[in-house]
Design a protein around this motif. Structure first.
Motif, PDB file in Angstrom:
ATOM      1  N   LYS B  98      12.478  -8.556  -9.396  1.00  0.00           N
ATOM      2  CA  LYS B  98      11.842  -7.364  -8.826  1.00  0.00           C
ATOM      3  C   LYS B  98      12.723  -6.135  -9.007  1.00  0.00           C
ATOM      4  O   LYS B  98      12.239  -5.068  -9.381  1.00  0.00           O
ATOM      5  CB  LYS B  98      11.596  -7.574  -7.325  1.00  0.00           C
ATOM      6  N   ALA B 102      11.721  -2.784 -10.845  1.00  0.00           N
ATOM      7  CA  ALA B 102      11.648  -1.612  -9.958  1.00  0.00           C
ATOM      8  C   ALA B 102      12.449  -0.463 -10.552  1.00  0.00           C
ATOM      9  O   ALA B 102      12.093   0.704 -10.402  1.00  0.00           O
ATOM     10  CB  ALA B 102      12.183  -1.965  -8.570  1.00  0.00           C
ATOM     11  N   ASP B 139       3.266 -17.515  -3.455  1.00  0.00           N
ATOM     12  CA  ASP B 139       2.180 -16.780  -4.110  1.00  0.00           C
ATOM     13  C   ASP B 139       2.270 -15.285  -3.798  1.00  0.00           C
ATOM     14  O   ASP B 139       2.028 -14.437  -4.657  1.00  0.00           O
ATOM     15  CB  ASP B 139       0.816 -17.320  -3.662  1.00  0.00           C
ATOM     16  N   LEU B 140       2.624 -14.971  -2.552  1.00  0.00           N
ATOM     17  CA  LEU B 140       2.779 -13.554  -2.173  1.00  0.00           C
ATOM     18  C   LEU B 140       3.855 -12.892  -3.027  1.00  0.00           C
ATOM     19  O   LEU B 140       3.676 -11.771  -3.522  1.00  0.00           O
ATOM     20  CB  LEU B 140       3.179 -13.437  -0.704  1.00  0.00           C
ATOM     21  N   VAL B 143       2.639 -12.375  -6.611  1.00  0.00           N
ATOM     22  CA  VAL B 143       1.696 -11.250  -6.687  1.00  0.00           C
ATOM     23  C   VAL B 143       2.457  -9.925  -6.721  1.00  0.00           C
ATOM     24  O   VAL B 143       2.201  -9.061  -7.565  1.00  0.00           O
ATOM     25  CB  VAL B 143       0.710 -11.288  -5.491  1.00  0.00           C
ATOM     26  N   ARG B 144       3.409  -9.777  -5.805  1.00  0.00           N
ATOM     27  CA  ARG B 144       4.144  -8.500  -5.722  1.00  0.00           C
ATOM     28  C   ARG B 144       4.962  -8.247  -6.988  1.00  0.00           C
ATOM     29  O   ARG B 144       4.995  -7.129  -7.503  1.00  0.00           O
ATOM     30  CB  ARG B 144       5.062  -8.512  -4.503  1.00  0.00           C
ATOM     31  N   ALA B 147       2.705  -7.444 -10.018  1.00  0.00           N
ATOM     32  CA  ALA B 147       2.183  -6.074  -9.913  1.00  0.00           C
ATOM     33  C   ALA B 147       3.252  -5.066 -10.341  1.00  0.00           C
ATOM     34  O   ALA B 147       2.963  -4.091 -11.040  1.00  0.00           O
ATOM     35  CB  ALA B 147       1.719  -5.791  -8.491  1.00  0.00           C
ATOM     36  N   LEU B 148       4.482  -5.348  -9.938  1.00  0.00           N
ATOM     37  CA  LEU B 148       5.592  -4.441 -10.279  1.00  0.00           C
ATOM     38  C   LEU B 148       5.882  -4.479 -11.785  1.00  0.00           C
ATOM     39  O   LEU B 148       6.071  -3.442 -12.426  1.00  0.00           O
ATOM     40  CB  LEU B 148       6.829  -4.893  -9.504  1.00  0.00           C
ATOM     41  N   HIS B 150       3.795  -5.272 -14.156  1.00  0.00           N
ATOM     42  CA  HIS B 150       2.659  -4.624 -14.814  1.00  0.00           C
ATOM     43  C   HIS B 150       2.818  -3.108 -14.763  1.00  0.00           C
ATOM     44  O   HIS B 150       2.674  -2.419 -15.774  1.00  0.00           O
ATOM     45  CB  HIS B 150       1.364  -5.066 -14.123  1.00  0.00           C
ATOM     46  N   ASN B 151       3.151  -2.593 -13.596  1.00  0.00           N
ATOM     47  CA  ASN B 151       3.307  -1.150 -13.445  1.00  0.00           C
ATOM     48  C   ASN B 151       4.438  -0.616 -14.311  1.00  0.00           C
ATOM     49  O   ASN B 151       4.304   0.429 -14.963  1.00  0.00           O
ATOM     50  CB  ASN B 151       3.554  -0.829 -11.975  1.00  0.00           C
ATOM     51  N   TRP B 184      -3.123 -10.010 -13.779  1.00  0.00           N
ATOM     52  CA  TRP B 184      -2.300  -8.972 -14.400  1.00  0.00           C
ATOM     53  C   TRP B 184      -2.040  -9.186 -15.885  1.00  0.00           C
ATOM     54  O   TRP B 184      -1.552  -8.281 -16.545  1.00  0.00           O
ATOM     55  CB  TRP B 184      -0.940  -8.875 -13.692  1.00  0.00           C
TER      56      TRP B 184
END
Lengths: 132, 239
Positions: B98, B102, B139-140, B143-144, B147-148, B150-151, B184
């Motif tokens: 992450k 980030a 899973d949470l 997902v986070r 999403a990061l 992908h962004n 994603w």
């Protein structure tokens, strides 16, 4: 992409091109997204969508105020992520909805140019994103 | 599309542009790391800018235990390896992944490709459950982080081509978290054993989008400690 998503995308793009929304577009979005869209419009009307933009990169994330009294703020990427409970359980897990109300509010606010823009340094944005 | 995981000669026109984000899914010990490494070599070779690099993220322990096999024709002393930067993150350290994505926009020069080997292994069930106080904690976290990622990649592609390739080990018919990955990741390749020691790599083409249903399948082997492409065939009917 599903048919609903494709229809929604075309409406979002039309709204973005004029930074305004007409009754027909509202009606289509309401048909696609139901009560979530109603709640999203209230959030946007209350200026509840903040766009946090890192400078100089331009990378950004949205922060959307929830509707409960606690006024929680949810970090959100409009087209594919929200930190709220509904996003994970209803959308990812059950596939029962297309978007949560915060994503819809984020998308609507972005398309209308109605976000409250907050500029931060790229380093500050990185810290915020790492806490997603 | 499968060609991008194998050794190609310079100027080979078969190497089409890949999607921004791709998943390679396969059973244990099917040569995924070797395929990823060849993808890294191909990406580094195609970099137009001399400063461009490819970042390969993996667990050091895993790489030391099971290093990738190179394709025949690849010189281990080639300068191309100077363009592949290894980034080691411990297994179970999803926060490390992450943090990398980030801060992706802070890179002075964005890489041409980022490859993450055994993506799922960075998400430890117990520590994710404890962190989120939720039995679905893993899973949470997935997902986070997705999403990061992908962004980060979508933003990077506004400035220039930047690909993300993940691999995940599949135990059974489909990856454990396929329903999450699909949210994603538009492009998914799967590997299956053919029962004779070789493997078949194919792109999962979902019908109904008006495109041809023909899919290219690469048959390959890692039995002799190098990545060997046995051949590429086409299967399926035109629609």
């Amino acid at each position: 992409m599903s048919a609903s998503n494709l229809v929604a995308e075309s409406v979002w793009k039309a709204i973005e091109s004029t930074h305004s929304v007409n009754e027909e577009q509202l009606s289509v979005l309401h048909f696609l997204f139901g009560k979530n869209f109603e709640k999203a419009t209230r959030i946007v009307d209350q200026r509840g969508v903040k766009k946090i933009i890192g400078e100089p990169s331009g990378r950004s994330i949205l922060q959307v105020v929830g509707e409960s009294r606690r006024k929680e703020e949810y970090l959100c990427f409009a087209d594919n992520y929200c930190a709220c409970y509904s996003f994970f359980y209803d959308i990812i897990n059950r596939g029962e909805q297309l978007c949560c109300k915060h994503q819809l509010a984020a998308r609507l606010a972005e398309s209308l140019g109605a976000c409250v823009e907050v500029k931060v340094s790229d380093e500050q944005l990185a810290v915020l994103l790492s806490e997603l | 599309m499968v060609e991008r995981f194998f050794f190609t000669k310079p100027g080979d026109s078969n190497l089409q542009e890949s999607d921004s984000i791709t998943l390679l899914s396969g059973p244990p010990s099917c040569g995924k790391t070797s395929l990823l490494f060849q993808f890294a070599i191909n990406s580094a070779s195609r970099c137009r800018s001399g400063n461009s690099k490819v970042v390969f993220i993996c667990s050091r322990r895993r790489l030391d235990t099971r290093p990738p096999y190179l394709s025949q024709g690849i010189d281990p002393g080639s300068d191309i390896f100077q363009r592949i930067k290894m980034k080691y993150i411990d297994e179970g350290d999803d926060e490390g992944i992450k943090k990398y994505f980030a801060a992706f926009h802070l890179n002075d020069t964005l890489p041409a490709a980022v490859i993450v080997d055994d993506f799922g292994d960075f998400f430890d069930e117990r520590s994710c459950q404890e962190r989120y106080g939720n039995p679905r904690g893993r899973d949470l976290a997935l997902v986070r982080t997705l999403a990061l990622c992908h962004n980060a990649i979508i933003h990077a592609n506004k400035k220039g081509p930047c690909k993300l390739l993940l691999s995940d080990t599949r135990h059974g018919d489909s990856p454990r978290s396929l329903f999450i990955y699909k949210r994603w990741i538009p492009t998914i390749f799967t590997v299956k054993g053919d029962g004779s020691g070789s493997f078949r790599l194919q792109y999962n083409n979902y019908p109904g989008n008006g495109c041809s249903n023909r899919t290219r399948i690469a048959k390959y082997s890692v039995a002799f400690q190098y990545l060997f492409l046995e051949g590429i065939t086409e299967e399926g009917d035109e629609r």
